[in-house]
Design a protein around this motif. Structure first.
Motif, PDB file in Angstrom:
ATOM      1  N   ARG A  17      -5.668  -2.699   3.125  1.00  0.00           N
ATOM      2  CA  ARG A  17      -6.658  -2.116   2.216  1.00  0.00           C
ATOM      3  C   ARG A  17      -6.098  -0.828   1.619  1.00  0.00           C
ATOM      4  O   ARG A  17      -5.156  -0.231   2.140  1.00  0.00           O
ATOM      5  CB  ARG A  17      -7.954  -1.827   2.973  1.00  0.00           C
ATOM      6  CG  ARG A  17      -8.716  -3.089   3.338  1.00  0.00           C
ATOM      7  CD  ARG A  17      -9.815  -2.764   4.301  1.00  0.00           C
ATOM      8  NE  ARG A  17     -10.753  -3.885   4.434  1.00  0.00           N
ATOM      9  CZ  ARG A  17     -11.534  -4.094   5.477  1.00  0.00           C
ATOM     10  NH1 ARG A  17     -11.506  -3.247   6.497  1.00  0.00           N
ATOM     11  NH2 ARG A  17     -12.346  -5.119   5.521  1.00  0.00           N
ATOM     12  N   THR A  18      -6.725  -0.389   0.553  1.00  0.00           N
ATOM     13  CA  THR A  18      -6.278   0.832  -0.088  1.00  0.00           C
ATOM     14  C   THR A  18      -7.476   1.614  -0.590  1.00  0.00           C
ATOM     15  O   THR A  18      -8.624   1.166  -0.466  1.00  0.00           O
ATOM     16  CB  THR A  18      -5.294   0.522  -1.233  1.00  0.00           C
ATOM     17  OG1 THR A  18      -4.687   1.746  -1.678  1.00  0.00           O
ATOM     18  CG2 THR A  18      -5.996  -0.146  -2.406  1.00  0.00           C
TER      19      THR A  18
ATOM     20  N   SER B 257      -1.619  -2.119   0.089  1.00  0.00           N
ATOM     21  CA  SER B 257      -1.917  -3.436  -0.468  1.00  0.00           C
ATOM     22  C   SER B 257      -0.664  -4.274  -0.677  1.00  0.00           C
ATOM     23  O   SER B 257      -0.748  -5.496  -0.802  1.00  0.00           O
ATOM     24  CB  SER B 257      -2.675  -3.282  -1.796  1.00  0.00           C
ATOM     25  OG  SER B 257      -1.882  -2.612  -2.757  1.00  0.00           O
TER      26      SER B 257
ATOM     27  N   GLU C  31       2.210   1.927  -0.526  1.00  0.00           N
ATOM     28  CA  GLU C  31       0.923   1.343  -0.878  1.00  0.00           C
ATOM     29  C   GLU C  31       0.554   0.230   0.112  1.00  0.00           C
ATOM     30  O   GLU C  31       1.268  -0.772   0.216  1.00  0.00           O
ATOM     31  CB  GLU C  31       0.979   0.798  -2.301  1.00  0.00           C
ATOM     32  CG  GLU C  31      -0.205  -0.046  -2.725  1.00  0.00           C
ATOM     33  CD  GLU C  31      -1.530   0.686  -2.601  1.00  0.00           C
ATOM     34  OE1 GLU C  31      -2.382   0.211  -1.835  1.00  0.00           O
ATOM     35  OE2 GLU C  31      -1.697   1.725  -3.276  1.00  0.00           O
TER      36      GLU C  31
END
Length: 791
Positions: free
Chosen positions: A96-97, A91, A89
């Motif tokens: 950013r995601t 983040s 992930e």
């Protein structure tokens, strides 16, 4: 963790691969060989556009096609499956995601983005039905190149982002700007490594069966079965104990088979919809969508008149394609973190930028960004040597971190051990380097373009990234049966390299038995303890280390029992050749006899009160530094194997053809548990590096259409494209792993790429031209020659 550091003599005696006969005879079972009665087949409709809005999807006609059992669109799947968890992930580390679904819902963001799926009784029927699906697209502007994506006003890949930057990763120490300004000499340059991938012989595949009982079984060609099970649990809201993932034998992984792909939950969803097993196997065209390592480096190097490097700056831009849950974007981290490599440089400033575009996403790829750092660093060193008129091997000698500096800190690495100069000296001798230079002078005198490349590759391994399922530790269970059979169940998996044989070997050594008496179970989430699978050359350091710890605990229990049965103390026993012997040599029992008596007579004989001949242990290296120290330094990798390379090439000035004449490599991966397997890894890594350096390429046109869609266009090296490769080995054990190992799975890739780049540029020196863009294919080389040194 502290441990007695093993020496090379601690390596296990050479052992034949446990499953080698099956492989050689073609009897090994892979994903597509797994059959369940009544299995249906899945085909996936993919976007023909790099960027478009989905206005409507009409599946009416497809549902009427022959033998079709189900059709699903992204909109329909919204209520059937939740968002996909990310392999890593962004983040977690400040990136950013975005939310990713099983099928595209409102927009497609790359050619190949999955839009709908069909299940039919045969694959041919399922593929035929795809043509009956009508999708109305509104085509949108696409951004393909990283430079375009960074420009002001560029089309945004994700509407909710301000721009196309996924993350900026800084790696700095000292004051690079001041050191560069004060340096007597400065060279600047750039290097571009093309988009290409791992190309495993076996593509991905999944076979899911959601039984009427509610139990979901998924056979998967994956490197990470337990994290895949966790993901499926999250996506479907199903307890993990209702899901079984079985990782089948892999025909190569290399990062291509990390979990996180949408097809994983898709086949499960389709099995639930149809009430039957559903299989999907990746086509080669689908496999070629998966990209990796498209990097650009713009660097400056400051140095003195003796060739000592004083400062480095480098701006790295990685075109990661569209962000997906596959996790390949994180290769931009080691691409920057690996600096300044093996060199003693105290002032450097590296920024690695991950940029999203409308190309298909990256996934992991052997080398994992470290090969990009190696290419840039080794080109820098050669440019320094060229500027001063020095031998490139000599410049490396003057800049290596000396052995007495280990363990050694940089901004993002705590280097465990090494003798870099020793490895370079060995490869110089083994390759006949000085004689090759004489032959080069003779070739140039006759008008030939002969080049000699030198490169050094540092390969951080065993990464641990807290907050994700990319962890550096793992779990193994060792179990002894009443007949003395020994079973190891481990959370690490094999990508096809044979690590199960090495794990069996180190456990067999603990029990004093043959390797044939130890079986290893991997990849079955119903049998094996939770583990993180295969990545970052971690299998022996993590899973093997855990297995040894578990074996030692069971061995101690066996020794206690043998002491009772032989009427002596455990300390007076020797376990040798499968028997417990008293030190006076008068009494002994076989390993199997002791095990049987434990099961039959525990609690019935005084002192025989430990009947559990099974232990589960967690193991892993001890050189992780997750919290910043007083200088702000952290280190996510515990071990740092390395290798040195020398290549000799001839370049044809009229055709641009590069002929690889000679190749030598010396590696140091710490203690080698099985030298034959290490050599196999090096041969494969070097071959992969040669392919990436010379021919492999995944180009896109300006509209975002991939150009290489088959193996006629994506040029993997053949056996006759490779020379005989000469190998040598050095051993500086890691003080932070139980077995002294460092990992060998990624070694060779970056060294080969950098070595060939240096060799070809060395060959072109008499023409005054330089190549900065990979691959070193005939068109690339010919353009450089015809440019006459002009960009």
């Amino acid at each position: 963790m502290t441990a007695t550091v093993p020496t090379p003599a601690d390596a296990v005696e050479q052992t034949r691969r446990k499953d080698g006969d099956q492989l050689l005879a073609g009897r090994a079972t892979y994903l597509d060989d797994v059959t369940i009665p009544g299995t249906l087949h899945c085909a996936i409709l993919r976007s023909p556009h790099a960027h478009a809005r989905i206005l409507s999807v009409d599946t009416t006609a497809a549902r009427q096609c022959r033998s079709v059992r189900a059709v699903v669109t992204g909109e329909e799947a919204l209520t059937l499956a939740g968002p996909l968890p990310h392999f890593f992930e962004p983040s977690i580390v400040g990136g950013r995601t975005t939310t990713v679904r099983v099928l595209a819902v409102d927009k497609v963001r790359y050619v190949g983005d999955p839009v709908a799926a069909v299940v039919a009784e045969s694959l041919a029927d399922a593929e035929a039905a795809l043509a009956a699906i009508e999708v109305d697209y509104e085509v949108l502007p696409a951004v393909v190149e990283a430079g375009e994506a960074l420009a002001e006003g560029a089309p945004k890949v994700f509407d909710e982002w301000d721009d196309n930057v996924l993350i900026r990763l800084p790696f700095a120490e000292g004051d690079a700007a001041a050191a560069l300004a004060a340096a007597p000499r400065v060279v600047t340059g750039e290097v571009h490594i093309q988009r290409y991938q791992t190309m495993p012989m076996e593509p991905r595949g999944y076979l899911a069966h959601w039984a009427p009982t509610g139990k979901l079984t998924c056979y998967a060609s994956t490197q990470n079965p337990h994290p895949l099970r966790t993901n499926l649990s999250t996506i479907f809201g199903l307890p993990e104990d209702r899901i079984r993932v079985i990782a089948t034998r892999l025909g190569g992984g290399f990062g291509h088979k990390f979990n996180g792909y949408p097809e994983e939950p898709l086949v499960c969803l389709l099995s639930r919809m149809t009430g039957a097993p559903v299989k999907w196997v990746e086509t080669r065209a689908d496999a070629l969508l998966v990209g990796a390592r498209e990097f650009s480096h713009s660097f400056s190097v400051g140095f003195d008149d003796d060739g000592r490097i004083l400062a480095i700056t480098d701006r790295i831009v990685g075109n990661v394609g569209c962000l997906a849950t596959w996790g390949g974007w994180s290769m931009t981290y080691p691409a920057g973190m690996t600096f300044p490599g093996p060199y003693l440089v105290t002032d450097y400033n590296i920024e690695s930028i991950a940029v999203v575009t409308n190309k298909a996403p990256w996934n992991g790829a052997r080398g994992y960004g470290k090969e990009s750092a190696t290419l840039a660093l080794e080109r820098m060193v050669d440019l320094v040597a060229q500027d001063l008129g020095l031998d490139p091997a000599q410049v490396r000698r003057r800049n290596f971190i000396p052995p007495e500096h280990f363990p050694h800190w940089t901004a993002a690495k705590h280097l465990d051990s090494g003798n870099y100069l020793g490895a370079l000296d060995q490869v110089v001798e083994l390759s006949g380097y000085h004689r090759q230079r004489e032959l080069q002078r003779e070739a140039r005198a006759g008008g030939g373009l002969r080049g000699i490349g030198v490169a050094f590759e540092l390969t951080p391994e065993g990464g641990d990234f807290a907050g994700s399922f990319v962890r550096g530790f793992d779990t193994s269970t060792v179990r002894v049966s009443p007949t003395g059979a020994i079973t190891v169940l481990t959370g690490v998996t094999s990508p096809g390299t044979g690590n199960e044989t090495s794990i069996a070997a180190v456990v067999a050594r603990e029990f004093g038995v043959s390797v044939a008496e130890v079986s290893v179970v991997q990849g079955d989430t119903d049998s094996c303890p939770y583990g993180f699978g295969n990545f970052s050359s971690r299998s022996l350091a993590a899973g093997g280390g855990a297995a040894v710890l578990a074996a030692r605990e069971v061995r101690e229990r066996m020794a206690l029992a043998a002491g009772v049965l032989l009427d002596t103390t455990p300390e007076s026993l020797v376990l040798r050749a499968g028997r417990f012997h008293s030190t006076d040599g008068e009494r002994s029992m076989s390993f199997a006899e002791v095990a049987e008596q434990v099961y039959r007579r525990a609690y019935a004989i005084p002192g025989l009160d430990q009947p559990l001949l099974e232990a589960t242990k967690v193991g892993g290296p001890g050189n992780f530094h997750h919290a910043p120290d007083e200088h702000g330094r952290m280190s996510a990798y515990p071990t740092y194997p390395y290798s040195t390379h020398v290549a000799v090439v001839d370049v044809d000035a009229e055709t641009g053809q590069v002929r690889l004449l000679d190749y030598t490599c010396v590696d140091d991966c710490g203690v080698q548990i099985n030298p034959t397997f290490v050599a196999g890894q090096l041969y494969g890594g070097i071959a992969m590096g040669i392919g990436g350096a010379m021919s492999e390429d995944l180009p896109y046109d300006a509209a975002g259409q991939p150009v290489a869609r088959t193996l006629k266009h994506y040029l993997v090296p053949r056996a006759n494209d490779l020379p005989d490769i000469r190998l040598g080995h050095q051993c500086t054990p890691s003080p932070y792993t139980l077995l002294g190992t460092k990992g060998a799975g990624e070694s060779g890739v970056g060294g080969a790429i950098a070595c060939l780049a240096n060799a070809v540029n060395d060959a072109l020196l008499p023409l005054g031209v330089r190549i900065t863009k990979m691959p070193l294919s005939p068109p690339t080389v010919l353009r450089a020659i015809r440019s006459g040194g002009k960009p």
